[in-house]
Scaffold this motif. Structure first.
Motif, mmCIF file in Angstrom:
data_model
loop_
_atom_site.group_PDB
_atom_site.id
_atom_site.type_symbol
_atom_site.label_atom_id
_atom_site.label_comp_id
_atom_site.label_asym_id
_atom_site.label_seq_id
_atom_site.Cartn_x
_atom_site.Cartn_y
_atom_site.Cartn_z
ATOM 1 N N ASP A 289 27.065 23.138 31.405
ATOM 2 C CA ASP A 289 27.568 23.558 33.010
ATOM 3 C C ASP A 289 27.744 24.770 31.340
ATOM 4 O OD1 ASP A 289 29.418 25.149 34.421
ATOM 5 O OD2 ASP A 289 31.082 24.125 33.321
ATOM 6 N N ASN A 290 26.552 25.897 31.491
ATOM 7 C CA ASN A 290 26.558 26.728 30.347
ATOM 8 C C ASN A 290 26.415 26.536 29.474
ATOM 9 O OD1 ASN A 290 26.029 29.859 29.889
ATOM 10 N ND2 ASN A 290 28.393 29.937 30.093
ATOM 11 N N VAL A 291 27.314 26.087 28.293
ATOM 12 C CA VAL A 291 27.812 25.492 26.618
ATOM 13 C C VAL A 291 28.267 24.738 26.770
ATOM 14 C CG1 VAL A 291 29.450 26.584 26.190
ATOM 15 C CG2 VAL A 291 28.143 26.618 24.464
ATOM 16 N N TYR A 292 28.872 23.450 27.844
ATOM 17 C CA TYR A 292 28.697 22.272 27.809
ATOM 18 C C TYR A 292 27.932 21.863 28.157
ATOM 19 C CZ TYR A 292 33.635 24.258 26.750
ATOM 20 O OH TYR A 292 34.019 24.692 26.573
ATOM 21 N N VAL A 293 27.495 20.828 27.195
ATOM 22 C CA VAL A 293 26.346 19.319 27.588
ATOM 23 C C VAL A 293 26.915 17.964 27.787
ATOM 24 C CG1 VAL A 293 24.801 18.472 27.428
ATOM 25 C CG2 VAL A 293 25.035 21.046 26.835
ATOM 26 N N GLU A 294 27.102 17.817 28.368
ATOM 27 C CA GLU A 294 27.511 16.445 29.309
ATOM 28 C C GLU A 294 26.742 15.308 29.197
ATOM 29 O OE1 GLU A 294 29.494 15.299 33.121
ATOM 30 O OE2 GLU A 294 28.992 17.509 33.495
ATOM 31 N N ILE A 295 26.597 14.291 27.890
ATOM 32 C CA ILE A 295 25.541 13.150 27.658
ATOM 33 C C ILE A 295 26.262 12.027 28.298
ATOM 34 C CG2 ILE A 295 24.537 12.225 25.868
ATOM 35 C CD1 ILE A 295 25.289 14.519 24.192
ATOM 36 N N PHE A 296 25.087 11.306 28.875
ATOM 37 C CA PHE A 296 25.289 9.826 29.787
ATOM 38 C C PHE A 296 24.398 8.926 28.767
ATOM 39 C CE2 PHE A 296 26.077 12.946 32.457
ATOM 40 C CZ PHE A 296 27.195 12.911 33.337
ATOM 41 N N ARG B 43 30.232 8.468 28.395
ATOM 42 C CA ARG B 43 29.930 10.207 28.969
ATOM 43 C C ARG B 43 30.133 10.518 27.734
ATOM 44 N NH1 ARG B 43 32.615 13.031 33.298
ATOM 45 N NH2 ARG B 43 33.067 14.705 32.241
ATOM 46 N N TYR B 44 29.892 11.469 27.245
ATOM 47 C CA TYR B 44 29.794 12.496 26.155
ATOM 48 C C TYR B 44 30.420 13.878 26.875
ATOM 49 C CZ TYR B 44 29.745 8.281 23.389
ATOM 50 O OH TYR B 44 29.860 7.459 22.791
ATOM 51 N N ILE B 45 30.947 14.891 25.868
ATOM 52 C CA ILE B 45 30.311 16.092 26.141
ATOM 53 C C ILE B 45 30.453 17.028 24.955
ATOM 54 C CG2 ILE B 45 31.813 18.270 27.189
ATOM 55 C CD1 ILE B 45 33.401 16.775 29.531
ATOM 56 N N GLN B 46 29.832 17.573 25.156
ATOM 57 C CA GLN B 46 29.442 18.645 23.710
ATOM 58 C C GLN B 46 29.651 20.139 23.640
ATOM 59 O OE1 GLN B 46 28.422 17.406 20.018
ATOM 60 N NE2 GLN B 46 29.302 15.962 21.219
ATOM 61 N N ARG B 47 29.655 20.984 22.617
ATOM 62 C CA ARG B 47 30.302 22.652 23.120
ATOM 63 C C ARG B 47 28.974 22.564 22.918
ATOM 64 N NH1 ARG B 47 32.580 26.264 24.335
ATOM 65 N NH2 ARG B 47 33.517 28.463 23.451
ATOM 66 N N LYS B 48 27.474 22.975 23.106
ATOM 67 C CA LYS B 48 26.440 23.091 22.429
ATOM 68 C C LYS B 48 25.472 23.895 23.776
ATOM 69 C CE LYS B 48 26.248 19.933 18.705
ATOM 70 N NZ LYS B 48 25.396 19.704 17.546
ATOM 71 N N PHE B 49 24.234 24.333 23.290
ATOM 72 C CA PHE B 49 23.471 24.815 24.463
ATOM 73 C C PHE B 49 22.617 23.674 24.531
ATOM 74 C CE2 PHE B 49 24.614 28.621 23.456
ATOM 75 C CZ PHE B 49 24.879 29.385 24.563
ATOM 76 N N LEU B 50 21.602 23.307 25.964
ATOM 77 C CA LEU B 50 20.987 21.810 25.897
ATOM 78 C C LEU B 50 19.754 22.161 24.923
ATOM 79 C CD1 LEU B 50 20.325 19.425 27.134
ATOM 80 C CD2 LEU B 50 19.412 20.557 29.108
ATOM 81 N N GLY B 51 19.209 23.287 24.205
ATOM 82 C CA GLY B 51 17.911 23.512 23.868
ATOM 83 C C GLY B 51 18.636 23.272 22.482
ATOM 84 N N GLN B 52 19.710 23.414 21.793
ATOM 85 C CA GLN B 52 20.215 22.706 20.453
ATOM 86 C C GLN B 52 20.298 21.654 20.184
ATOM 87 O OE1 GLN B 52 24.057 25.002 21.001
ATOM 88 N NE2 GLN B 52 23.551 26.208 18.963
ATOM 89 N N ILE B 53 20.290 21.050 21.503
ATOM 90 C CA ILE B 53 20.374 18.950 21.154
ATOM 91 C C ILE B 53 19.636 18.974 21.226
ATOM 92 C CG2 ILE B 53 21.319 17.611 23.021
ATOM 93 C CD1 ILE B 53 24.180 18.753 23.406
#
Length: 71
Positions: free
Chosen positions: A1-8, A13-23
């Motif tokens: 969701d825009n700047v939030y990334v869900e990691i499964f 399940r984790y939520i990171q406040r980063k762009f998918l490209g950064q991750i």
């Protein structure tokens, strides 16, 4: 969701406040972007074609922009 990334993962399940490209830059090479909204661990993909990747019974879309040469 825009700047939030869900990691499964298998267990959480984790939520990171980063762009998918950064991750994607921080992860090893087996993690591949297959859609503007999805980054997958290719070691976990059980089926792959031009339209989707299958991981643990879940279909993940593969976009034309990120189409994999192996598909």
């Amino acid at each position: 969701d825009n700047v939030y990334v869900e990691i499964f993962t298998e267990g959480r399940r984790y939520i990171q406040r980063k762009f998918l490209g950064q991750i994607s830059e921080e992860l090893p090479s087996q993690f591949v972007r297959i859609h503007r909204s999805y980054l997958v661990n290719m070691d976990r993909v059980s089926q792959l074609n031009k339209t989707f990747a299958l991981i643990d019974g879940q279909r993940i879309p593969v976009s034309r922009k990120f189409k994999l040469e192996e598909a």
